[in-house]
Design a protein around this motif. Sequence first.
Motif, PDB file in Angstrom:
ATOM      1  N   PRO A   8       0.838  -1.200   0.000  1.00 11.68           N
ATOM      2  CA  PRO A   8       0.000   0.000   0.000  1.00 11.68           C
ATOM      3  C   PRO A   8       0.874   1.251   0.000  1.00 11.68           C
ATOM      4  O   PRO A   8       1.933   1.274   0.630  1.00 11.68           O
ATOM      5  CB  PRO A   8      -0.785  -0.091   1.308  1.00 11.68           C
ATOM      6  N   ALA A   9       0.430   2.276  -0.695  1.00 14.42           N
ATOM      7  CA  ALA A   9       1.124   3.560  -0.663  1.00 14.42           C
ATOM      8  C   ALA A   9       0.994   4.123   0.755  1.00 14.42           C
ATOM      9  O   ALA A   9       0.055   3.788   1.484  1.00 14.42           O
ATOM     10  CB  ALA A   9       0.498   4.503  -1.676  1.00 14.42           C
ATOM     11  N   PRO A  10       1.940   4.956   1.180  1.00  9.73           N
ATOM     12  CA  PRO A  10       1.868   5.535   2.526  1.00  9.73           C
ATOM     13  C   PRO A  10       0.520   6.204   2.774  1.00  9.73           C
ATOM     14  O   PRO A  10       0.014   6.955   1.942  1.00  9.73           O
ATOM     15  CB  PRO A  10       2.999   6.559   2.535  1.00  9.73           C
ATOM     16  N   GLY A  11      -0.077   5.859   3.905  1.00  6.89           N
ATOM     17  CA  GLY A  11      -1.358   6.440   4.298  1.00  6.89           C
ATOM     18  C   GLY A  11      -2.573   5.824   3.634  1.00  6.89           C
ATOM     19  O   GLY A  11      -3.693   6.287   3.835  1.00  6.89           O
ATOM     20  N   ARG A  12      -2.374   4.769   2.851  1.00  7.82           N
ATOM     21  CA  ARG A  12      -3.501   4.144   2.139  1.00  7.82           C
ATOM     22  C   ARG A  12      -3.857   2.798   2.760  1.00  7.82           C
ATOM     23  O   ARG A  12      -2.996   2.065   3.226  1.00  7.82           O
ATOM     24  CB  ARG A  12      -3.168   3.902   0.665  1.00  7.82           C
ATOM     25  N   THR A  13      -5.138   2.489   2.735  1.00 11.49           N
ATOM     26  CA  THR A  13      -5.649   1.173   3.100  1.00 11.49           C
ATOM     27  C   THR A  13      -6.319   0.643   1.849  1.00 11.49           C
ATOM     28  O   THR A  13      -7.236   1.269   1.328  1.00 11.49           O
ATOM     29  CB  THR A  13      -6.674   1.280   4.247  1.00 11.49           C
ATOM     30  N   VAL A  14      -5.839  -0.499   1.357  1.00 14.02           N
ATOM     31  CA  VAL A  14      -6.299  -1.001   0.063  1.00 14.02           C
ATOM     32  C   VAL A  14      -7.019  -2.336   0.244  1.00 14.02           C
ATOM     33  O   VAL A  14      -6.418  -3.303   0.717  1.00 14.02           O
ATOM     34  CB  VAL A  14      -5.103  -1.170  -0.909  1.00 14.02           C
ATOM     35  N   PRO A  15      -8.294  -2.404  -0.128  1.00 11.15           N
ATOM     36  CA  PRO A  15      -9.018  -3.675  -0.043  1.00 11.15           C
ATOM     37  C   PRO A  15      -8.398  -4.726  -0.958  1.00 11.15           C
ATOM     38  O   PRO A  15      -7.925  -4.416  -2.044  1.00 11.15           O
ATOM     39  CB  PRO A  15     -10.430  -3.325  -0.528  1.00 11.15           C
ATOM     40  N   ASP A  16      -8.396  -5.964  -0.488  1.00 12.44           N
ATOM     41  CA  ASP A  16      -7.918  -7.094  -1.282  1.00 12.44           C
ATOM     42  C   ASP A  16      -9.129  -7.967  -1.593  1.00 12.44           C
ATOM     43  O   ASP A  16      -9.557  -8.767  -0.755  1.00 12.44           O
ATOM     44  CB  ASP A  16      -6.870  -7.884  -0.505  1.00 12.44           C
ATOM     45  N   PRO A  17      -9.707  -7.828  -2.791  1.00 14.88           N
ATOM     46  CA  PRO A  17     -10.932  -8.568  -3.095  1.00 14.88           C
ATOM     47  C   PRO A  17     -10.740 -10.074  -3.189  1.00 14.88           C
ATOM     48  O   PRO A  17     -11.676 -10.829  -2.956  1.00 14.88           O
ATOM     49  CB  PRO A  17     -11.363  -7.987  -4.443  1.00 14.88           C
ATOM     50  N   GLU A  18      -9.536 -10.521  -3.499  1.00 20.17           N
ATOM     51  CA  GLU A  18      -9.287 -11.956  -3.645  1.00 20.17           C
ATOM     52  C   GLU A  18      -9.278 -12.665  -2.290  1.00 20.17           C
ATOM     53  O   GLU A  18      -9.838 -13.739  -2.133  1.00 20.17           O
ATOM     54  CB  GLU A  18      -7.956 -12.184  -4.358  1.00 20.17           C
ATOM     55  N   ARG A  19      -8.641 -12.060  -1.296  1.00 20.03           N
ATOM     56  CA  ARG A  19      -8.491 -12.694   0.018  1.00 20.03           C
ATOM     57  C   ARG A  19      -9.436 -12.133   1.068  1.00 20.03           C
ATOM     58  O   ARG A  19      -9.539 -12.661   2.159  1.00 20.03           O
ATOM     59  CB  ARG A  19      -7.056 -12.534   0.511  1.00 20.03           C
ATOM     60  N   THR A  33      -4.126  -8.348 -12.449  1.00 20.25           N
ATOM     61  CA  THR A  33      -5.485  -8.184 -12.972  1.00 20.25           C
ATOM     62  C   THR A  33      -5.769  -6.703 -13.174  1.00 20.25           C
ATOM     63  O   THR A  33      -5.002  -5.837 -12.726  1.00 20.25           O
ATOM     64  CB  THR A  33      -6.521  -8.749 -11.981  1.00 20.25           C
ATOM     65  N   ALA A  34      -6.892  -6.428 -13.816  1.00 22.49           N
ATOM     66  CA  ALA A  34      -7.290  -5.036 -14.037  1.00 22.49           C
ATOM     67  C   ALA A  34      -7.412  -4.295 -12.710  1.00 22.49           C
ATOM     68  O   ALA A  34      -7.050  -3.119 -12.610  1.00 22.49           O
ATOM     69  CB  ALA A  34      -8.610  -4.984 -14.800  1.00 22.49           C
ATOM     70  N   TYR A  35      -7.892  -4.985 -11.660  1.00 23.22           N
ATOM     71  CA  TYR A  35      -8.046  -4.342 -10.350  1.00 23.22           C
ATOM     72  C   TYR A  35      -6.709  -3.825  -9.830  1.00 23.22           C
ATOM     73  O   TYR A  35      -6.583  -2.664  -9.447  1.00 23.22           O
ATOM     74  CB  TYR A  35      -8.661  -5.326  -9.340  1.00 23.22           C
ATOM     75  N   TRP A  36      -5.686  -4.695  -9.812  1.00 22.37           N
ATOM     76  CA  TRP A  36      -4.395  -4.294  -9.248  1.00 22.37           C
ATOM     77  C   TRP A  36      -3.656  -3.326 -10.169  1.00 22.37           C
ATOM     78  O   TRP A  36      -2.957  -2.425  -9.696  1.00 22.37           O
ATOM     79  CB  TRP A  36      -3.550  -5.517  -8.901  1.00 22.37           C
ATOM     80  N   LEU A  37      -3.816  -3.463 -11.470  1.00 23.45           N
ATOM     81  CA  LEU A  37      -3.201  -2.508 -12.387  1.00 23.45           C
ATOM     82  C   LEU A  37      -3.827  -1.121 -12.203  1.00 23.45           C
ATOM     83  O   LEU A  37      -3.137  -0.107 -12.279  1.00 23.45           O
ATOM     84  CB  LEU A  37      -3.330  -2.985 -13.829  1.00 23.45           C
ATOM     85  N   ARG A  38      -5.116  -1.078 -11.918  1.00 15.74           N
ATOM     86  CA  ARG A  38      -5.784   0.202 -11.649  1.00 15.74           C
ATOM     87  C   ARG A  38      -5.291   0.800 -10.331  1.00 15.74           C
ATOM     88  O   ARG A  38      -5.081   2.001 -10.216  1.00 15.74           O
ATOM     89  CB  ARG A  38      -7.302   0.002 -11.616  1.00 15.74           C
ATOM     90  N   ASP A  44      -2.505   3.929  -5.448  1.00 12.00           N
ATOM     91  CA  ASP A  44      -2.964   3.375  -4.175  1.00 12.00           C
ATOM     92  C   ASP A  44      -1.967   2.353  -3.649  1.00 12.00           C
ATOM     93  O   ASP A  44      -1.896   2.106  -2.447  1.00 12.00           O
ATOM     94  CB  ASP A  44      -4.327   2.687  -4.336  1.00 12.00           C
ATOM     95  N   VAL A  45      -1.224   1.724  -4.577  1.00  9.49           N
ATOM     96  CA  VAL A  45      -0.190   0.752  -4.217  1.00  9.49           C
ATOM     97  C   VAL A  45       1.075   1.086  -4.991  1.00  9.49           C
ATOM     98  O   VAL A  45       1.030   1.801  -5.994  1.00  9.49           O
ATOM     99  CB  VAL A  45      -0.616  -0.706  -4.524  1.00  9.49           C
ATOM    100  N   THR A  46       2.188   0.559  -4.507  1.00  4.44           N
ATOM    101  CA  THR A  46       3.452   0.680  -5.216  1.00  4.44           C
ATOM    102  C   THR A  46       3.999  -0.715  -5.450  1.00  4.44           C
ATOM    103  O   THR A  46       3.825  -1.607  -4.614  1.00  4.44           O
ATOM    104  CB  THR A  46       4.481   1.504  -4.415  1.00  4.44           C
ATOM    105  N   GLU A  47       4.634  -0.900  -6.594  1.00  7.27           N
ATOM    106  CA  GLU A  47       5.252  -2.190  -6.871  1.00  7.27           C
ATOM    107  C   GLU A  47       6.540  -2.267  -6.069  1.00  7.27           C
ATOM    108  O   GLU A  47       7.276  -1.287  -5.958  1.00  7.27           O
ATOM    109  CB  GLU A  47       5.531  -2.340  -8.360  1.00  7.27           C
ATOM    110  N   ALA A  48       6.781  -3.398  -5.455  1.00 12.10           N
ATOM    111  CA  ALA A  48       7.945  -3.573  -4.587  1.00 12.10           C
ATOM    112  C   ALA A  48       8.614  -4.892  -4.903  1.00 12.10           C
ATOM    113  O   ALA A  48       8.062  -5.741  -5.610  1.00 12.10           O
ATOM    114  CB  ALA A  48       7.509  -3.545  -3.121  1.00 12.10           C
ATOM    115  N   LYS A  49       9.804  -5.053  -4.367  1.00 12.70           N
ATOM    116  CA  LYS A  49      10.524  -6.311  -4.510  1.00 12.70           C
ATOM    117  C   LYS A  49      10.040  -7.264  -3.419  1.00 12.70           C
ATOM    118  O   LYS A  49       9.953  -6.888  -2.246  1.00 12.70           O
ATOM    119  CB  LYS A  49      12.024  -6.063  -4.373  1.00 12.70           C
TER     120      LYS A  49
END
Length: 60
Positions: A8-19, A33-38, A44-49
């Motif tokens: 999640p980006a700092p200060g964000r709470t991101v719903p996880d529809p799969e889990r 998926t389209a959800y996570w790419l959006r 709302d999120v950052t790609e990380a290692k």
Amino acid sequence: MSRLYVKPAPGRTVPDPERGGYLPEAGESVPRTAYWLRRLADKDVTEAKAPAKAKNGGES
């Protein structure tokens, strides 16, 4: 299907529809998926290692 490791980006709470619930602050591997790419496009999120997998060397 390929996967992304996102946090999640700092200060964000991101719903996880799969889990259900929310994406953990430490991040998680999610399907590309389209959800996570959006979520990425909206910053709302950052790609990380992904963290290195623990080794079970020599434990008794």
